[in-house]
Motif scaffolding. Structure first.
Motif, PDB file in Angstrom:
ATOM      1  N   PRO A  10      39.527  34.775  37.944  1.00  0.00           N
ATOM      2  CA  PRO A  10      39.078  34.755  39.339  1.00  0.00           C
ATOM      3  C   PRO A  10      39.312  36.044  40.130  1.00  0.00           C
ATOM      4  O   PRO A  10      38.394  36.530  40.810  1.00  0.00           O
ATOM      5  N   TYR A  11      40.522  36.592  40.085  1.00  0.00           N
ATOM      6  CA  TYR A  11      40.760  37.812  40.865  1.00  0.00           C
ATOM      7  C   TYR A  11      39.860  38.941  40.377  1.00  0.00           C
ATOM      8  O   TYR A  11      39.205  39.630  41.175  1.00  0.00           O
ATOM      9  N   ASP A  12      39.798  39.121  39.063  1.00  0.00           N
ATOM     10  CA  ASP A  12      39.007  40.204  38.491  1.00  0.00           C
ATOM     11  C   ASP A  12      37.526  40.037  38.844  1.00  0.00           C
ATOM     12  O   ASP A  12      36.846  41.007  39.203  1.00  0.00           O
ATOM     13  N   VAL A  13      37.031  38.808  38.755  1.00  0.00           N
ATOM     14  CA  VAL A  13      35.633  38.530  39.091  1.00  0.00           C
ATOM     15  C   VAL A  13      35.371  38.813  40.566  1.00  0.00           C
ATOM     16  O   VAL A  13      34.335  39.390  40.928  1.00  0.00           O
ATOM     17  N   VAL A  30      47.055  38.300  41.592  1.00  0.00           N
ATOM     18  CA  VAL A  30      46.341  37.699  40.468  1.00  0.00           C
ATOM     19  C   VAL A  30      46.728  36.234  40.285  1.00  0.00           C
ATOM     20  O   VAL A  30      45.869  35.363  40.107  1.00  0.00           O
ATOM     21  N   GLY A  31      48.022  35.928  40.319  1.00  0.00           N
ATOM     22  CA  GLY A  31      48.474  34.563  40.120  1.00  0.00           C
ATOM     23  C   GLY A  31      47.958  33.625  41.203  1.00  0.00           C
ATOM     24  O   GLY A  31      47.566  32.483  40.924  1.00  0.00           O
ATOM     25  N   THR A  32      47.940  34.101  42.447  1.00  0.00           N
ATOM     26  CA  THR A  32      47.402  33.290  43.543  1.00  0.00           C
ATOM     27  C   THR A  32      45.922  33.010  43.333  1.00  0.00           C
ATOM     28  O   THR A  32      45.449  31.894  43.578  1.00  0.00           O
ATOM     29  N   ALA A  33      45.192  34.009  42.871  1.00  0.00           N
ATOM     30  CA  ALA A  33      43.762  33.825  42.616  1.00  0.00           C
ATOM     31  C   ALA A  33      43.521  32.775  41.545  1.00  0.00           C
ATOM     32  O   ALA A  33      42.583  31.977  41.638  1.00  0.00           O
TER      33      ALA A  33
END
Length: 343
Positions: free
Chosen positions: A163-166, A100-103
């Protein structure tokens, strides 16, 4: 009732003798899935890529039993060639940017990997659909976003914000559109937070807590410990992948999304405290955060009744037993690394 499974011709197991293509096979979950498919008698094909020398895929001999192929997941022609030439019957699409953090820091590469990579693979699958028996696409509880009512059911709207979730929601929708529009035998598996031996992404709470405890350090929490998550052992996640793959031999089940989680949310601080106790340690965690870190969701857990009632899948690994064995794996792994470094 569990859906009946159709064995591959001449086999006792639904997967014996089948050729399975596993993207992300070198990763944490992917290596466990490859190992399980091999145990079922499948031939496992994995795209060749750089492999961390400490990965389970290499260290524990999974790589040596798979067929590695040169395949660019960002190139349609490359994917199409491999699927056709290798006679792939089953596809498990796990390749993704998963942190998640990378995204949040690098959304472009995340969307390229998680979204574009999915539609290219599915289009390649469509081009060889006459040989395919099933495609399972990895999704996540993150695809739901922040919901007013929990747990998430498969009918909960996908309302991601970050972003990750999307990226996971996009891949999820694209995958199911290929079933609805083209009749491709594809389904989506939305998994809870997966933990277990072999995860070397130290930014995740279970690997880093285990490493800290094995090294005699205080585990660090980036939040205040209050966010609640649904934790699922990797062995149960793998069995969910196999259950969904089997379902795709049953008419009418393509295009479905399935939840797989424990259904029992646990605060992050409680998880860390359990690991401390299981490690036989009295050290206190270091709480550095306040509330939920930006770009993350406060509470998430899944309703898995559909996959239980229709496909017969239920988690088998009890949390404390799973955490204890996971900690022992990390302790042994880190001790071996330390011995090798000092030799």
């Amino acid at each position: 009732m569990p859906a009946p499974s159709r064995a591959f011709p001449g086999s006792a197991s639904p997967f014996a003798g089948a050729t399975a293509f596993v993207t992300g096979g070198q990763g944490f979950v992917g290596a466990h899935l490859c190992e399980r498919l091999l145990a079922e008698g499948a031939r496992v094909v994995v795209p060749r890529r750089d492999v961390h020398p400490d990965s389970r895929f290499r260290r524990e001999g999974v790589e040596a039993r798979c067929d590695l192929v040169d395949c660019d997941l960002a190139d349609f022609a490359s994917l199409q060639r491999v699927l056709a030439e290798e006679g792939v019957e089953l596809v498990f699409h796990l390749a993704a940017q998963t942190i998640v953090g990378t995204a949040n820091r690098a959304p472009l590469s995340t969307f390229e990997s998680n979204v574009r990579g999915t539609w290219l693979l599915l289009e390649a699958c469509r081009s060889v659909s006459d040989q395919l028996r099933g495609v399972v696409v990895a999704s996540s509880d993150k695809a739901y976003g922040q919901a007013e009512q929990l747990p998430y059911t498969e009918d909960t709207p996908l309302q991601p914000r970050y972003p990750y979730d999307v990226s996971k929601a996009c891949a999820d929708l694209i995958a199911r559109s290929y079933a609805a529009t083209f009749g491709l035998p594809v389904a989506v598996l939305r998994l809870a937070n997966i933990y277990g031996p072999g995860d070397l992404n130290w930014s995740r709470i279970v690997p880093e807590t285990c490493r800290a405890l094995a090294e005699g350090r205080r585990p660090v929490l980036r939040s205040d410990g209050s966010p609640r998550r649904d934790f699922l052992h990797v062995a149960d996640a793998v069995e969910a992948y196999l259950a969904v793959a089997r379902s795709l031999t049953v008419p009418g089940l393509a295009g479905r999304a399935w939840n797989a989680g424990s259904g029992r949310p646990l605060a992050v601080i409680e998880l860390v405290e359990r690991l401390i106790e299981l490690a036989g340690n009295s050290i206190a965690p270091e709480v550095r955060g306040a509330g939920t870190p930006r770009g993350e969701i406060d509470e998430q857990w899944l309703d898995s009744r559909a996959i239980a009632s229709e496909l017969g899948w239920r988690p088998q690994v009890e949390l404390d037993a799973g955490l204890a064995s996971t900690y022992q794996w990390y302790r042994a792994f880190l001790a071996e690394k330390a011995t090798a470094a000092s030799a």
